[in-house]
Design a protein around this motif. Structure first.
Motif, PDB file in Angstrom:
ATOM      1  N   ALA A   3      13.782   8.684  19.855  1.00 39.16           N
ATOM      2  CA  ALA A   3      14.380   9.464  18.772  1.00 39.16           C
ATOM      3  C   ALA A   3      13.926  10.915  18.766  1.00 39.16           C
ATOM      4  CB  ALA A   3      14.046   8.819  17.422  1.00 39.16           C
ATOM      5  N   ARG A   4      12.635  11.143  18.926  1.00 39.15           N
ATOM      6  CA  ARG A   4      12.115  12.500  18.789  1.00 39.15           C
ATOM      7  C   ARG A   4      12.025  13.248  20.109  1.00 39.15           C
ATOM      8  NH1 ARG A   4       9.667  13.504  13.997  1.00 39.15           N
ATOM      9  NH2 ARG A   4      10.239  15.627  14.588  1.00 39.15           N
ATOM     10  N   ARG A   5      11.591  12.555  21.174  1.00 47.08           N
ATOM     11  CA  ARG A   5      11.391  13.246  22.449  1.00 47.08           C
ATOM     12  C   ARG A   5      12.621  13.187  23.343  1.00 47.08           C
ATOM     13  NH1 ARG A   5       5.859  11.357  25.074  1.00 47.08           N
ATOM     14  NH2 ARG A   5       6.540  12.946  26.563  1.00 47.08           N
ATOM     15  N   ARG A   6      13.228  12.018  23.466  1.00 41.59           N
ATOM     16  CA  ARG A   6      14.377  11.893  24.370  1.00 41.59           C
ATOM     17  C   ARG A   6      15.625  12.526  23.766  1.00 41.59           C
ATOM     18  NH1 ARG A   6      17.733  12.391  27.361  1.00 41.59           N
ATOM     19  NH2 ARG A   6      18.846  10.908  28.684  1.00 41.59           N
ATOM     20  N   ILE A   7      15.896  12.218  22.508  1.00 45.36           N
ATOM     21  CA  ILE A   7      17.105  12.750  21.875  1.00 45.36           C
ATOM     22  C   ILE A   7      16.831  14.084  21.201  1.00 45.36           C
ATOM     23  CG2 ILE A   7      18.900  12.325  20.148  1.00 45.36           C
ATOM     24  CD1 ILE A   7      18.443   9.313  20.580  1.00 45.36           C
ATOM     25  N   GLY A   8      15.770  14.167  20.425  1.00 46.97           N
ATOM     26  CA  GLY A   8      15.446  15.420  19.742  1.00 46.97           C
ATOM     27  C   GLY A   8      15.895  15.474  18.300  1.00 46.97           C
ATOM     28  N   PHE A   9      16.075  14.313  17.651  1.00 46.68           N
ATOM     29  CA  PHE A   9      16.475  14.307  16.251  1.00 46.68           C
ATOM     30  C   PHE A   9      15.446  15.048  15.389  1.00 46.68           C
ATOM     31  CE2 PHE A   9      18.828  10.126  17.115  1.00 46.68           C
ATOM     32  CZ  PHE A   9      20.071  10.737  17.132  1.00 46.68           C
ATOM     33  N   ASP A  10      15.937  15.627  14.280  1.00 47.58           N
ATOM     34  CA  ASP A  10      15.088  16.435  13.410  1.00 47.58           C
ATOM     35  C   ASP A  10      14.744  15.755  12.091  1.00 47.58           C
ATOM     36  OD1 ASP A  10      15.187  18.973  15.068  1.00 47.58           O
ATOM     37  OD2 ASP A  10      17.324  18.601  14.739  1.00 47.58           O
ATOM     38  N   PHE A  11      15.593  14.879  11.623  1.00 48.25           N
ATOM     39  CA  PHE A  11      15.329  14.149  10.384  1.00 48.25           C
ATOM     40  C   PHE A  11      16.182  12.891  10.383  1.00 48.25           C
ATOM     41  CE2 PHE A  11      18.815  17.059   9.434  1.00 48.25           C
ATOM     42  CZ  PHE A  11      19.679  16.353   8.593  1.00 48.25           C
ATOM     43  N   ALA A  12      16.039  12.075   9.347  1.00 54.74           N
ATOM     44  CA  ALA A  12      16.760  10.804   9.278  1.00 54.74           C
ATOM     45  C   ALA A  12      17.727  10.786   8.102  1.00 54.74           C
ATOM     46  CB  ALA A  12      15.777   9.647   9.143  1.00 54.74           C
ATOM     47  N   LEU A  13      18.847  10.111   8.306  1.00 57.07           N
ATOM     48  CA  LEU A  13      19.760   9.773   7.213  1.00 57.07           C
ATOM     49  C   LEU A  13      19.995   8.275   7.319  1.00 57.07           C
ATOM     50  CD1 LEU A  13      22.973  11.702   6.136  1.00 57.07           C
ATOM     51  CD2 LEU A  13      22.622   9.266   5.743  1.00 57.07           C
ATOM     52  N   ALA A  14      19.425   7.539   6.379  1.00 61.65           N
ATOM     53  CA  ALA A  14      19.386   6.078   6.473  1.00 61.65           C
ATOM     54  C   ALA A  14      20.282   5.435   5.425  1.00 61.65           C
ATOM     55  CB  ALA A  14      17.956   5.589   6.297  1.00 61.65           C
ATOM     56  N   GLU A  15      21.196   4.595   5.890  1.00 62.21           N
ATOM     57  CA  GLU A  15      21.997   3.784   4.996  1.00 62.21           C
ATOM     58  C   GLU A  15      21.324   2.430   4.805  1.00 62.21           C
ATOM     59  OE1 GLU A  15      26.688   4.617   5.400  1.00 62.21           O
ATOM     60  OE2 GLU A  15      25.739   3.930   7.249  1.00 62.21           O
ATOM     61  N   GLU A  16      21.166   2.039   3.562  1.00 62.11           N
ATOM     62  CA  GLU A  16      20.703   0.705   3.191  1.00 62.11           C
ATOM     63  C   GLU A  16      19.353   0.327   3.799  1.00 62.11           C
ATOM     64  OE1 GLU A  16      24.273  -1.995   2.060  1.00 62.11           O
ATOM     65  OE2 GLU A  16      24.682  -1.269   4.099  1.00 62.11           O
ATOM     66  N   CYS A  17      18.454   1.302   3.863  1.00 65.26           N
ATOM     67  CA  CYS A  17      17.119   0.947   4.360  1.00 65.26           C
ATOM     68  C   CYS A  17      16.388   0.069   3.360  1.00 65.26           C
ATOM     69  CB  CYS A  17      16.315   2.190   4.717  1.00 65.26           C
ATOM     70  SG  CYS A  17      15.753   3.207   3.319  1.00 65.26           S
ATOM     71  N   GLY A  18      16.751   0.180   2.068  1.00 64.14           N
ATOM     72  CA  GLY A  18      16.169  -0.714   1.080  1.00 64.14           C
ATOM     73  C   GLY A  18      16.674  -2.131   1.246  1.00 64.14           C
ATOM     74  N   ARG A  19      17.961  -2.260   1.478  1.00 60.58           N
ATOM     75  CA  ARG A  19      18.557  -3.588   1.638  1.00 60.58           C
ATOM     76  C   ARG A  19      17.949  -4.316   2.834  1.00 60.58           C
ATOM     77  NH1 ARG A  19      25.046  -4.996   2.382  1.00 60.58           N
ATOM     78  NH2 ARG A  19      24.769  -7.254   2.621  1.00 60.58           N
ATOM     79  N   TYR A  20      17.777  -3.589   3.938  1.00 62.16           N
ATOM     80  CA  TYR A  20      17.281  -4.234   5.162  1.00 62.16           C
ATOM     81  C   TYR A  20      15.786  -4.011   5.384  1.00 62.16           C
ATOM     82  CZ  TYR A  20      22.233  -4.853   6.014  1.00 62.16           C
ATOM     83  OH  TYR A  20      23.547  -5.220   5.879  1.00 62.16           O
ATOM     84  N   ARG A  21      15.118  -3.434   4.392  1.00 62.45           N
ATOM     85  CA  ARG A  21      13.663  -3.217   4.437  1.00 62.45           C
ATOM     86  C   ARG A  21      13.255  -2.416   5.669  1.00 62.45           C
ATOM     87  NH1 ARG A  21      14.908  -7.642   1.623  1.00 62.45           N
ATOM     88  NH2 ARG A  21      13.641  -8.201  -0.197  1.00 62.45           N
ATOM     89  N   GLU A  22      13.959  -1.315   5.861  1.00 64.49           N
ATOM     90  CA  GLU A  22      13.717  -0.457   7.020  1.00 64.49           C
ATOM     91  C   GLU A  22      13.156   0.912   6.643  1.00 64.49           C
ATOM     92  OE1 GLU A  22      17.437  -2.079   9.824  1.00 64.49           O
ATOM     93  OE2 GLU A  22      17.675  -0.258   8.629  1.00 64.49           O
ATOM     94  N   CYS A  23      13.009   1.207   5.363  1.00 70.00           N
ATOM     95  CA  CYS A  23      12.649   2.561   4.947  1.00 70.00           C
ATOM     96  C   CYS A  23      11.335   3.043   5.563  1.00 70.00           C
ATOM     97  CB  CYS A  23      12.565   2.636   3.426  1.00 70.00           C
ATOM     98  SG  CYS A  23      14.109   2.243   2.565  1.00 70.00           S
ATOM     99  N   ALA A  24      10.349   2.163   5.647  1.00 67.92           N
ATOM    100  CA  ALA A  24       9.058   2.559   6.205  1.00 67.92           C
ATOM    101  C   ALA A  24       9.187   2.991   7.662  1.00 67.92           C
ATOM    102  CB  ALA A  24       8.059   1.407   6.081  1.00 67.92           C
ATOM    103  N   GLY A  25      10.143   2.396   8.386  1.00 70.64           N
ATOM    104  CA  GLY A  25      10.350   2.790   9.782  1.00 70.64           C
ATOM    105  C   GLY A  25      10.778   4.238   9.921  1.00 70.64           C
ATOM    106  N   TYR A  26      11.617   4.704   9.014  1.00 66.90           N
ATOM    107  CA  TYR A  26      12.043   6.099   9.066  1.00 66.90           C
ATOM    108  C   TYR A  26      10.910   7.041   8.655  1.00 66.90           C
ATOM    109  CZ  TYR A  26      16.685   4.149   9.634  1.00 66.90           C
ATOM    110  OH  TYR A  26      17.766   3.453  10.106  1.00 66.90           O
ATOM    111  N   LEU A  27      10.085   6.596   7.705  1.00 73.87           N
ATOM    112  CA  LEU A  27       8.923   7.409   7.330  1.00 73.87           C
ATOM    113  C   LEU A  27       7.990   7.591   8.518  1.00 73.87           C
ATOM    114  CD1 LEU A  27       7.864   6.188   3.770  1.00 73.87           C
ATOM    115  CD2 LEU A  27       9.014   8.309   4.390  1.00 73.87           C
ATOM    116  N   ARG A  28       7.802   6.532   9.307  1.00 74.94           N
ATOM    117  CA  ARG A  28       6.926   6.648  10.478  1.00 74.94           C
ATOM    118  C   ARG A  28       7.459   7.668  11.470  1.00 74.94           C
ATOM    119  NH1 ARG A  28       6.396   0.999   9.701  1.00 74.94           N
ATOM    120  NH2 ARG A  28       8.085   0.552  11.181  1.00 74.94           N
ATOM    121  N   LEU A  29       8.774   7.769  11.585  1.00 75.92           N
ATOM    122  CA  LEU A  29       9.369   8.700  12.539  1.00 75.92           C
ATOM    123  C   LEU A  29       9.420  10.129  12.027  1.00 75.92           C
ATOM    124  CD1 LEU A  29      12.409   6.634  13.909  1.00 75.92           C
ATOM    125  CD2 LEU A  29      10.467   7.457  15.234  1.00 75.92           C
TER     126      LEU A  29
END
Length: 275
Positions: free
Chosen positions: A201-227
């Protein structure tokens, strides 16, 4: 171009420095600022809104906000009567649209873009490039590249094995688009796909921030915080998931509740709330 192996380290340093300079010139997403998701049509945002996401074709930047431009880069848009959009299924080059699979099982009318080869990815990137250019010309600060995880869309169906590309192809295509967006002065959001590693995400692609749909529903929010730490936006479509996301990450990133069709005020479906 044939590389001289003895000069590769120097070239790598130059490329890394160039990438760092580009990244430094991009406007960063404001941290934990109220936002609104308006890809269903523009309207005056709620008071205090600092970040607004709008469609690349029909939307315009909101004065005074950090404006994010929505581009459905990995799938086609559904054909719309009376509108000629270059991202519609009928407008895309036929050889790049996976018609034989049918449309996305969850989003009727959207068809996967064929990313199975480098040649196809180059052609697809050239098709998307004018959309990114329009975002920059209109004055958007960033772009959201939707459907990054399109290789997973037929998982659990009889057609899953027929999708001719996978994660590595999607990552490569995202990297191509991100380089183009960065060259235009646009920051780039990682849309969903929490399964990407930091290296991807950060080195190969170069994304700058996250836009997460339904991270609460799928319990993924912490994963985006780590990135991305507090450089993120989250949207939920169900009240209980919104409350879960607010409890989990609402003190770090901006979380909103919207209706799934991201309707405009005045629609009986319209819904908007923020932590």
């Amino acid at each position: 171009m044939r590389w001289n192996r003895r000069r590769t380290p120097q070239c790598a340093v130059v490329l890394s420095l160039a990438a760092a300079l580009v990244a430094a010139a991009l406007a960063p997403l404001p941290a934990n600022v109220p936002w609104d998701y308006q890809i269903g049509g523009d309207y005056p945002p709620p008071a205090g809104t600092g970040v607004v996401v709008r469609d690349w074709f029909a939307g315009t930047p909101e004065p005074g906000a950090y404006d994010v431009c929505y581009v459905n880069a990995f799938q086609t848009q559904d054909d719309e009567a009376g509108v000629a959009r270059p991202d519609e299924r009928s407008a895309w080059p036929r050889s790049l649209v996976l018609r034989r699979l049918g449309s996305d099982p969850d989003w009727g009318g959207e068809y996967l873009i064929d990313l199975r080869s480098a040649a196809k990815r180059r052609r697809a990137a050239r098709w998307v490039a004018p959309m990114l250019e329009r975002c920059a010309e209109q004055g958007f600060a960033a772009v959201e590249l939707d459907n990054l995880d399109s290789w997973t869309r037929f998982d659990g169906t009889p057609l899953a094995a027929d999708v001719p590309f996978g994660r590595r192809d999607a990552v490569d295509f995202a990297a191509r688009l991100t380089r183009r967006a960065h060259a235009l002065g646009l920051a780039v959001a990682q849309k969903n796909t929490v399964q990407l590693t930091r290296r991807e995400a950060r080195r190969r692609i170069g994304f700058d921030f996250a836009l997460a749909e339904e991270c609460g529903r799928y319990r993924e929010c912490a994963g985006y915080l780590r990135l991305y730490g507090d450089r993120g936006l989250a949207v939920e479509y169900r009240r209980r998931d919104f409350e879960r996301a607010c409890a989990a990450v609402g003190d770090r990133i901006a979380v909103i509740l919207r209706d799934r069709l991201v309707s405009r005020p005045g629609s009986p479906r319209y819904r908007h709330a923020a932590c």
